[in-house]
Motif scaffolding. Structure first.
Motif, PDB file in Angstrom:
ATOM      1  N   LYS A 364      39.038  72.791  50.480  1.00 20.78           N
ATOM      2  CA  LYS A 364      38.032  73.111  49.477  1.00 20.78           C
ATOM      3  C   LYS A 364      37.911  72.045  48.396  1.00 20.78           C
ATOM      4  N   ALA A 365      38.657  70.979  48.529  1.00 22.20           N
ATOM      5  CA  ALA A 365      38.662  69.943  47.490  1.00 22.20           C
ATOM      6  C   ALA A 365      37.290  69.286  47.359  1.00 22.20           C
ATOM      7  N   ASP A 366      36.912  69.038  46.117  1.00 17.52           N
ATOM      8  CA  ASP A 366      35.659  68.343  45.807  1.00 17.52           C
ATOM      9  C   ASP A 366      35.955  67.312  44.718  1.00 17.52           C
ATOM     10  N   PRO A 367      36.698  66.252  45.045  1.00 17.94           N
ATOM     11  CA  PRO A 367      37.154  65.296  44.023  1.00 17.94           C
ATOM     12  C   PRO A 367      36.011  64.476  43.449  1.00 17.94           C
ATOM     13  N   LYS A 368      36.151  64.122  42.166  1.00 16.72           N
ATOM     14  CA  LYS A 368      35.111  63.371  41.471  1.00 16.72           C
ATOM     15  C   LYS A 368      35.610  62.062  40.871  1.00 16.72           C
ATOM     16  N   GLU A 369      36.912  61.974  40.531  1.00 19.87           N
ATOM     17  CA  GLU A 369      37.412  60.785  39.860  1.00 19.87           C
ATOM     18  C   GLU A 369      38.719  60.317  40.495  1.00 19.87           C
ATOM     19  N   ILE A 370      38.986  59.008  40.334  1.00 21.26           N
ATOM     20  CA  ILE A 370      40.196  58.410  40.880  1.00 21.26           C
ATOM     21  C   ILE A 370      40.681  57.320  39.928  1.00 21.26           C
ATOM     22  N   VAL A 371      42.006  57.171  39.845  1.00 19.40           N
ATOM     23  CA  VAL A 371      42.577  56.112  39.025  1.00 19.40           C
ATOM     24  C   VAL A 371      43.888  55.671  39.662  1.00 19.40           C
ATOM     25  N   THR A 372      44.196  54.366  39.542  1.00 20.98           N
ATOM     26  CA  THR A 372      45.471  53.854  40.015  1.00 20.98           C
ATOM     27  C   THR A 372      46.373  53.602  38.817  1.00 20.98           C
ATOM     28  N   ILE A 373      47.619  54.057  38.926  1.00 18.85           N
ATOM     29  CA  ILE A 373      48.613  53.884  37.866  1.00 18.85           C
ATOM     30  C   ILE A 373      49.893  53.389  38.525  1.00 18.85           C
ATOM     31  N   GLY A 374      50.185  52.103  38.372  1.00 18.64           N
ATOM     32  CA  GLY A 374      51.345  51.543  39.052  1.00 18.64           C
ATOM     33  C   GLY A 374      51.186  51.658  40.548  1.00 18.64           C
ATOM     34  N   ASP A 375      52.161  52.297  41.197  1.00 22.82           N
ATOM     35  CA  ASP A 375      52.086  52.483  42.648  1.00 22.82           C
ATOM     36  C   ASP A 375      51.624  53.892  43.016  1.00 22.82           C
ATOM     37  N   VAL A 578      40.503  49.925  40.143  1.00 24.58           N
ATOM     38  CA  VAL A 578      40.895  48.564  40.514  1.00 24.58           C
ATOM     39  C   VAL A 578      42.380  48.384  40.206  1.00 24.58           C
ATOM     40  N   THR A 579      43.113  47.793  41.129  1.00 32.10           N
ATOM     41  CA  THR A 579      44.540  47.559  40.892  1.00 32.10           C
ATOM     42  C   THR A 579      44.728  46.490  39.822  1.00 32.10           C
ATOM     43  N   SER A 580      45.897  46.492  39.192  1.00 30.62           N
ATOM     44  CA  SER A 580      46.144  45.611  38.043  1.00 30.62           C
ATOM     45  C   SER A 580      46.095  44.131  38.397  1.00 30.62           C
ATOM     46  N   ASP A 581      46.307  43.794  39.689  1.00 29.47           N
ATOM     47  CA  ASP A 581      46.249  42.390  40.093  1.00 29.47           C
ATOM     48  C   ASP A 581      44.878  41.993  40.644  1.00 29.47           C
ATOM     49  N   GLU A 582      43.907  42.897  40.553  1.00 32.98           N
ATOM     50  CA  GLU A 582      42.537  42.659  41.021  1.00 32.98           C
ATOM     51  C   GLU A 582      42.478  42.286  42.508  1.00 32.98           C
ATOM     52  N   SER A 583      43.389  42.825  43.279  1.00 40.52           N
ATOM     53  CA  SER A 583      43.395  42.529  44.713  1.00 40.52           C
ATOM     54  C   SER A 583      42.718  43.619  45.537  1.00 40.52           C
ATOM     55  N   THR A 584      42.672  44.839  44.976  1.00 44.53           N
ATOM     56  CA  THR A 584      42.197  45.982  45.761  1.00 44.53           C
ATOM     57  C   THR A 584      41.390  46.925  44.891  1.00 44.53           C
ATOM     58  N   ILE A 585      40.320  47.434  45.476  1.00 42.03           N
ATOM     59  CA  ILE A 585      39.559  48.532  44.870  1.00 42.03           C
ATOM     60  C   ILE A 585      39.722  49.748  45.763  1.00 42.03           C
ATOM     61  N   TYR A 586      40.026  50.882  45.148  1.00 48.83           N
ATOM     62  CA  TYR A 586      40.042  52.149  45.871  1.00 48.83           C
ATOM     63  C   TYR A 586      38.742  52.876  45.542  1.00 48.83           C
ATOM     64  N   LEU A 587      37.949  53.116  46.582  1.00 45.40           N
ATOM     65  CA  LEU A 587      36.680  53.817  46.437  1.00 45.40           C
ATOM     66  C   LEU A 587      36.860  55.291  46.781  1.00 45.40           C
ATOM     67  N   LEU A 588      36.230  56.148  46.003  1.00 43.17           N
ATOM     68  CA  LEU A 588      36.182  57.570  46.334  1.00 43.17           C
ATOM     69  C   LEU A 588      34.781  57.844  46.878  1.00 43.17           C
ATOM     70  N   ASN A 589      34.692  58.001  48.202  1.00 40.06           N
ATOM     71  CA  ASN A 589      33.419  58.246  48.881  1.00 40.06           C
ATOM     72  C   ASN A 589      33.449  59.657  49.448  1.00 40.06           C
ATOM     73  N   GLY A 590      32.780  60.587  48.776  1.00 39.96           N
ATOM     74  CA  GLY A 590      32.925  61.982  49.155  1.00 39.96           C
ATOM     75  C   GLY A 590      34.352  62.416  48.857  1.00 39.96           C
ATOM     76  N   SER A 591      35.026  62.946  49.865  1.00 39.37           N
ATOM     77  CA  SER A 591      36.423  63.336  49.698  1.00 39.37           C
ATOM     78  C   SER A 591      37.382  62.273  50.224  1.00 39.37           C
ATOM     79  N   LYS A 592      36.833  61.156  50.673  1.00 36.45           N
ATOM     80  CA  LYS A 592      37.653  60.113  51.281  1.00 36.45           C
ATOM     81  C   LYS A 592      37.986  59.007  50.287  1.00 36.45           C
ATOM     82  N   VAL A 593      39.234  58.591  50.308  1.00 37.47           N
ATOM     83  CA  VAL A 593      39.666  57.432  49.535  1.00 37.47           C
ATOM     84  C   VAL A 593      39.671  56.239  50.485  1.00 37.47           C
TER      85      VAL A 593
END
Length: 602
Positions: A364-375, A578-593
């Motif tokens: 039933k998850a309907d995620p809207k936001e994402i953030v990276t903190i360390g690992d 965006v990761t702190s080293d600017e190497s990776t972006i994690y996208l939240l597309n629907g319920s998929k990361v």
């Protein structure tokens, strides 16, 4: 020494697109250890998913494989049939909602059809649910596996012998390639439709075989037997038809002679030349052997099985199938037209790897936001108030115990998870969610952090918050109509703001700077998120309507635009981090990361 039975397999899978509403595939699943393999065997399965939801085929296949593997091999039930049924139930519960769309309003419209089996010693156990087929070929004869239905499942078990072949296939495959055709046709996988899949198991007394070994399922030999049987049946059928066709003619001839007898007995021959009467009788008698020869010839012609051009055997060619009625094709994508300006506008088309689907954890998850903190990766669902956490090294999101309905403005607050909820600001360590701190911040709509300060927007005011004891003290940083209903806020000494109309503005020391985004082919009117940092080289903007991530330098010049391949789609972009080293972006597309690896900038 008695050798146990093993199975050699042949998988027949269709080519699958990235997304599909109906598709089928084979699964052959083995445990990690030989010990478990000896105890539980190997899972052989064919599944088909049908419905109106749009599924990510690769992700769905991986999830289904993982769930069947874990549920079956971790089951304490000694019965292989019950273990399989339990695994299929768990797979169905998870798989029905793994669509490319939002949670389906009609889950019943999505159907999972499965036929699966395991070999224990010399006993094959089979379980089926939904529309799927299974057959056994033994001693030249093919017949469906007789299963006993109980509830939604159909189960069967039986001893298999050396050289037996079991066929597991989707319903559409068995319709287009019934066992008789399968035994005499070489099937090219590229010609299969998306919901046609099959796995063949040949049981042999053997202890080992190499991957390079060519597997002979005896299909050619069986096809030859079938063709001979068909020829004999055709000859018998032809003879029967010849007799049937000759019967009316024989009846007419019999009637002719019967009439002739009656006629000759009544005719007054007193005035007729007797020699002429004898001639007529001899002519009729002479016709009998001629007609007999014609009938025998017709019978022989039928028995010989005269071949017409349409019945002549066609030489079988490897990897070819008989021509079928062409199916209507979807309109081709004009890749050249779509990508013609990619070089001019620095567009890089890519296919991000799917890191995880939150619906695996919570349907039933309907995620809207994402953030990276360390690992750690943190995802929030404002409707349920749930917060999900996963490590960046191992993809597995788990829900935190506490919930915060209406959660918004999820941020990295100097190494802590920060967010707004019910006029309060909360923060906690990703590894200690129970140790949470909260502060009153009435009216704040969006928030972000820089150094030891928090910056938040209330109506048309941008305030700076400094922690003072157990509370934050508030200072007016600036006031402008541009702040009203702003979409996103990020701070890197200067403050960058996405306004309500999609304009990216820059403010320093309370004043608006001259700042212009240059080089874009489409406006930012639909952009929803801006991210930068004092240690970043670039500014990142999420633009869902144009299905892209824009990279700018600190002067507003276009560096790169990331988007999908022409055949794919990012049609449900919700957030990014965006990761702190600017190497990776994690996208939240629907319920998929999804994981987007950034190209190094020279």
């Amino acid at each position: 020494m008695k050798k146990k039975l093993t199975a050699k397999i042949q998988e027949i899978n269709p080519p699958l697109p990235q997304f599909a509403t109906s598709f089928a595939k084979c699964l052959v699943i083995e445990p990690e250890s030989k010990e478990i393999l000896l105890k539980k065997g190997t899972i052989y399965s064919v599944y088909e998913i049908t419905g109106t939801a749009n599924f990510d085929t690769a992700l769905t296949d991986r999830v289904l494989r993982d769930i069947l593997h874990n549920s079956y091999y971790q089951s304490d039930n000694i019965s292989p049939i019950q273990s399989l049924e339990k695994a299929i139930v768990e797979a169905k519960e998870k798989i029905l909602q793994l669509s490319n769309d939002a949670l389906s309003a009609e889950p019943a419209g999505v159907q999972l059809n499965v036929t699966a089996g395991v070999l224990w010693g010399n006993v094959f156990y089979a379980v089926g649910v939904g529309d799927a087929d299974s057959y056994l070929m033994r001693d030249g004869a093919v017949k469906p596996i007789e299963a006993v239905s109980e509830g939604t499942f159909a189960a069967a078990s039986g001893i298999v012998k050396d050289e037996d072949v079991v066929i597991l296939c989707s319903r559409q495959f068995s319709k287009n390639y019934p066992p008789q055709r399968l035994l005499s046709t070489r099937i090219a996988e590229q010609t299969l439709k998306e919901n046609e899949a099959c796995v063949l198991l040949k049981f042999i007394i053997d202890t080992s075989f190499t991957e390079e070994e060519v597997i002979d399922f005896g299909l050619e030999k069986q096809a030859s037997r079938n063709r001979k049987r068909e020829q004999v049946e055709k000859i018998i059928l032809g003879a029967r038809k010849s007799v049937e066709k000759a019967a009316p003619l024989a009846k007419k001839i019999s009637g002719l002679f019967a009439k002739k007898k009656q006629t000759t007995s009544r005719i007054d021959t007193s005035g007729v030349n007797k020699r002429e009467a004898v001639k007529i009788t001899k002519k009729v008698v002479f016709l009998l052997p001629v007609l007999g020869i014609i009938l025998v010839g017709a019978l022989i012609w039928q028995l010989a099985g005269k071949k017409t051009p349409s019945e002549a055997p066609v030489p079988q060619v490897q990897n070819e199938t008989p021509p079928e009625t062409p199916q209507p094709q979807e309109a081709a994508i004009n890749v050249a037209e779509i990508t013609k300006d990619d070089g001019l506008y620095k567009v890089l088309r890519t296919t991000p790897e799917i890191f995880y689907d939150i619906k695996i954890t919570d349907q039933k998850a309907d995620p809207k936001e994402i953030v990276t903190i360390g690992d750690s990766l943190i995802v929030s669902d404002p409707a349920s108030g749930k917060i999900y956490r996963s490590g960046t090294g191992t993809a597995k999101f788990d829900a935190e115990t506490a919930t915060y309905p209406g959660i918004k403005s999820l941020i990295n607050a100097n190494g802590r998870v920060g967010f707004l909820q019910n006029s309060k600001f909360y923060s906690y360590s990703p590894t200690a969610p129970a140790d949470i701190a909260s502060f009153d911040m009435p009216g704040v709509e969006i928030i972000n952090t820089y150094s030891d300060y928090l910056y938040g927007i209330t109506a048309d005011k941008l305030n700076r918050y400094e922690k003072s004891g157990a509370q934050y003290s508030e200072t007016l940083w600036g006031q402008s109509a541009e702040f009203q209903n702003a979409r996103s806020l990020t701070v890197a000494y200067s403050i960058y703001l996405l306004t309500s109309n999609g304009e990216l503005t820059k403010h320093t020391s309370g004043n608006k700077n001259a700042f212009e985004v240059k080089g874009l082919n489409n406006s930012l009117s639909g952009a929803t998120k801006v991210i930068t940092d004092i240690d970043f080289d670039n500014i990142y903007i999420l633009d869902p309507p144009n299905q892209r991530v824009i990279v700018l330098d600190t002067e507003g010049n276009l560096v790169k635009q990331y988007t999908h391949e022409p055949q794919a789609s990012w049609d449900s972009l919700r957030d990014m981090t965006v990761t702190s080293d600017e190497s990776t972006i994690y996208l939240l597309n629907g319920s998929k990361v999804m994981t987007l690896i950034l190209e190094a900038q020279n």
